[in-house]
Design a protein around this motif. Structure first.
Motif, short mmCIF file in Angstrom:
data_model
loop_
_atom_site.label_atom_id
_atom_site.label_comp_id
_atom_site.label_asym_id
_atom_site.label_seq_id
_atom_site.Cartn_x
_atom_site.Cartn_y
_atom_site.Cartn_z
N THR A 43 0.19 5.72 -5.20
CA THR A 43 0.01 7.16 -5.32
C THR A 43 -1.03 7.40 -6.41
OG1 THR A 43 1.70 7.49 -7.03
CG2 THR A 43 2.43 7.59 -4.71
N GLU A 59 -5.00 5.21 9.78
CA GLU A 59 -3.97 6.24 9.64
C GLU A 59 -3.75 6.62 8.18
OE1 GLU A 59 -1.77 2.31 9.37
OE2 GLU A 59 -3.48 3.15 10.45
N THR A 60 -4.29 5.82 7.24
CA THR A 60 -4.08 6.11 5.82
C THR A 60 -5.35 6.54 5.10
OG1 THR A 60 -4.48 3.82 5.12
CG2 THR A 60 -2.22 4.40 5.76
N ILE A 61 -6.48 6.61 5.83
CA ILE A 61 -7.76 6.93 5.19
C ILE A 61 -8.47 8.04 5.95
CG2 ILE A 61 -8.02 4.56 4.34
CD1 ILE A 61 -10.09 4.14 6.58
N ALA A 64 -6.13 -3.00 3.82
CA ALA A 64 -6.57 -1.60 3.76
C ALA A 64 -7.77 -1.28 4.63
CB ALA A 64 -6.90 -1.23 2.31
N LYS A 79 -4.23 11.04 -2.10
CA LYS A 79 -4.02 9.61 -1.88
C LYS A 79 -4.92 9.08 -0.78
CE LYS A 79 -0.53 6.29 -0.31
NZ LYS A 79 0.91 6.05 -0.04
N ARG A 80 -5.11 9.87 0.26
CA ARG A 80 -5.94 9.43 1.38
C ARG A 80 -7.38 9.20 0.94
NH1 ARG A 80 -4.06 10.15 6.71
NH2 ARG A 80 -5.64 9.75 8.31
N LEU A 98 -7.44 5.90 -1.04
CA LEU A 98 -7.38 4.73 -0.17
C LEU A 98 -8.65 4.57 0.66
CD1 LEU A 98 -3.66 4.75 1.04
CD2 LEU A 98 -4.73 3.31 -0.71
N THR A 99 -9.33 5.68 0.94
CA THR A 99 -10.62 5.59 1.64
C THR A 99 -11.64 4.86 0.77
OG1 THR A 99 -10.19 7.64 2.85
CG2 THR A 99 -12.48 6.90 2.73
N ARG A 131 -7.02 0.43 8.22
CA ARG A 131 -5.81 1.24 8.42
C ARG A 131 -6.19 2.71 8.47
NH1 ARG A 131 -0.63 -0.66 4.99
NH2 ARG A 131 0.10 1.22 6.04
N LEU A 136 0.82 -1.22 0.00
CA LEU A 136 0.00 0.00 0.00
C LEU A 136 0.85 1.27 0.00
CD1 LEU A 136 -2.79 -1.06 2.51
CD2 LEU A 136 -3.16 -0.37 0.14
N GLU A 137 2.05 1.18 0.56
CA GLU A 137 2.91 2.35 0.63
C GLU A 137 3.31 2.84 -0.76
OE1 GLU A 137 3.34 -0.47 2.22
OE2 GLU A 137 2.83 0.12 4.28
#
Length: 207
Positions: free
Chosen positions: A38, A119-121, A114, A60-61, A64-65, A117, A34-35
């Protein structure tokens, strides 16, 4: 990446760019993590300009959401389908739903990683919240209505035992500590045996 790009471009049609970008997330995250995702990389994979991608996802957030939201819906559907199929064929629904959960993780590791997570969404996104509630209703509702549920608004000890067991094994498979070198069928056999070992603890609760 070139082979991925060729495949993704061939699947893109005008009008479904938002979904095609999510497919690109899956392609990139499955191979590189996932990192590595982009918006620009996804746009390149699909074969459109970055500006076109940014019209659908602000950053990006946001991308990923939407990806996590799709994952939650797909897992909910997998559990519901497994339950219905088991009931239709007179099979053990609890076993079927547990295996469906683990098979989802094996087939779609990027989606599985995903989902929660935060912290990424954007965890306050309305669509993500709705999808999360849909999955929670399956898990709190007697593990997709396969064990007795006295309160659909909270987790019973039995529901927590069922969920933590299948989620834990799925995570161990996806992250590698368990089942290294085993193929999918071997992992599912391991999962089957674990769920069968778990069943006596829930025997009086299964419906």
């Amino acid at each position: 990446m070139k082979s991925l790009m060729k495949k993704a471009k061939s699947n893109y049609h005008h009008g479904n760019l938002a979904e095609s970008l999510l497919d690109a997330v899956d392609e990139i995250a499955t191979q590189f993590g996932l990192e590595a995702v982009t918006l620009r990389a996804c746009a390149k994979l699909v074969g459109v300009s970055p500006s076109s991608a940014f019209r659908h996802y602000a950053d990006k957030r946001a991308l990923l959401t939407a990806f996590a939201t799709r994952a939650l819906h797909q897992l909910s559907n997998a559990m519901a389908t497994a339950k219905s199929h088991a009931y239709d064929h007179g099979n053990n629904a609890f076993l079927a739903v547990g295996l469906a959960y683990i098979e989802f993780a094996l087939d779609k590791p990027a989606f599985f990683r995903a989902m929660w997570r935060e912290e990424t969404i954007y965890s306050n996104d309305p669509d993500y919240i709705a999808a999360s509630h849909q999955l929670s209703s399956h898990l709190q509702g007697g593990f997709a209505e396969t064990i007795d549920d006295k309160d659909p608004n909270s987790f019973s000890p039995q529901e927590m035992l069922a969920w933590s067991s299948v989620h834990g094994l799925a995570n161990l498979f996806v992250e590698g500590p368990v089942g290294k070198g085993a193929d999918k069928e071997e992992k599912l056999q391991m999962a089957l045996e674990m769920i069968q070992a778990l069943s006596p603890a829930l025997q009086n609760e299964q419906v």
